[in-house]
Design an enzyme around this catalytic site. Sequence first.
Site, PDB file in Angstrom:
ATOM      1  N   GLN A 102       8.522  12.484  53.852  1.00 14.45           N
ATOM      2  CA  GLN A 102       9.285  12.169  52.639  1.00 14.45           C
ATOM      3  C   GLN A 102      10.645  11.581  52.996  1.00 14.45           C
ATOM      4  O   GLN A 102      11.352  12.107  53.852  1.00 14.45           O
ATOM      5  CB  GLN A 102       9.498  13.411  51.782  1.00 14.45           C
ATOM      6  CG  GLN A 102      10.144  13.063  50.444  1.00 14.45           C
ATOM      7  CD  GLN A 102      10.370  14.266  49.560  1.00 14.45           C
ATOM      8  OE1 GLN A 102      11.314  15.013  49.759  1.00 14.45           O
ATOM      9  NE2 GLN A 102       9.514  14.436  48.565  1.00 14.45           N
TER      10      GLN A 102
ATOM     11  N   CYS B 130      14.072  15.777  43.665  1.00 17.73           N
ATOM     12  CA  CYS B 130      15.018  16.813  44.069  1.00 17.73           C
ATOM     13  C   CYS B 130      16.158  16.920  43.060  1.00 17.73           C
ATOM     14  O   CYS B 130      16.822  15.922  42.759  1.00 17.73           O
ATOM     15  CB  CYS B 130      15.580  16.518  45.450  1.00 17.73           C
ATOM     16  SG  CYS B 130      16.757  17.771  46.021  1.00 17.73           S
TER      17      CYS B 130
END
Length: 341
Positions: free
Chosen positions: A70, A100
């Site tokens: 990621q 996030c």
Amino acid sequence: MQIGPYKLKSNLVVAPMAGVTDRPFRQLCKRMGAGLAVSEMVTSNSLLYGSEKTLRRANHEGEVEPISVQIAGADPKMLAEAAKYNVDRGAQIIDINMGCPAKKVCNVMAGSALLKDEPLVAQILKAVVGAVDVPVTLKTRLGWDKANKNVPLIARIAEDSGIQALAIHGRTRACLYTGHAEYDLIAEVKQQAGIPIIANGDITTPEKAKLVLDQTGADAVMIGRAAQGRPWIFREITHYLDTGKHLPPPEVEEIRSVMLAHLADLIQFYGEQTGTRVARKHISWYTKGLAGSANFRHAMNQLQTHEEQLAAIDAFFNELRQQGERLTYIHEESEEMAAYA
């Protein structure tokens, strides 16, 4: 479930979690039945490529395929370069972080902050997809806040940009990890999408995994905090989905052996000093729910060497063994929190 050329061995995915999903943890979860484990978030800032942390996160030596890394950032060109950098170092799937909710990430307009700027989302996705010849996936949320749940549009942008799978956490950025995950919008996206959809958020038991799969029609579920200290959750879910029955909980002796093997991998991966520090949280997670574990965990956090940790673990589990050979571990369910990346 398939992502590009990679057919996953199961429809269970390990969520990328900062400070948790390092190579030893990913390998362990894959051995326990996860079909895919996404790495910790890697910065797109090229100035950090040479840092010890970044180099360690780009270390995939011996990792079971497929290897998914990621990346996070807000600049299309930098993200494209980060994708190429990681593919050159073994990444077989690139995952882009737009989920996030952490302030330090959103304050630089990365992570879920990007959901505010749909044209920039499109630029980033097209830049990364065009930069590499491996599948690119995306992790996102329902939207920025409850008044702006734009994940259906984000999903269309993603598919049009060449994204090959989309993971959706069932909360907005504003929700952080409070309340309960919602799955209706994930179901709506799945009905419209022509790419695999992965449902994420509050999946802590085999029953919940089946409920979310049934409710959303998703191709897979993503497990985060529930796997911390409980990597066997993947085999438990697989067995339940296959049979409708529960596996018995692991015996204490299995918990001990899995934990010790995990700790040995951590020491080998990080070295003695860092590995000992990293091990503390895993020991705490593994032993939660066992008799006398609160005092044990408190004492464990004071120990400075791996040898001291092993001695304390031996003493703790030997005492448990004396209490009864058939003693088993009962997992305490808890809501997923901000360990997710």
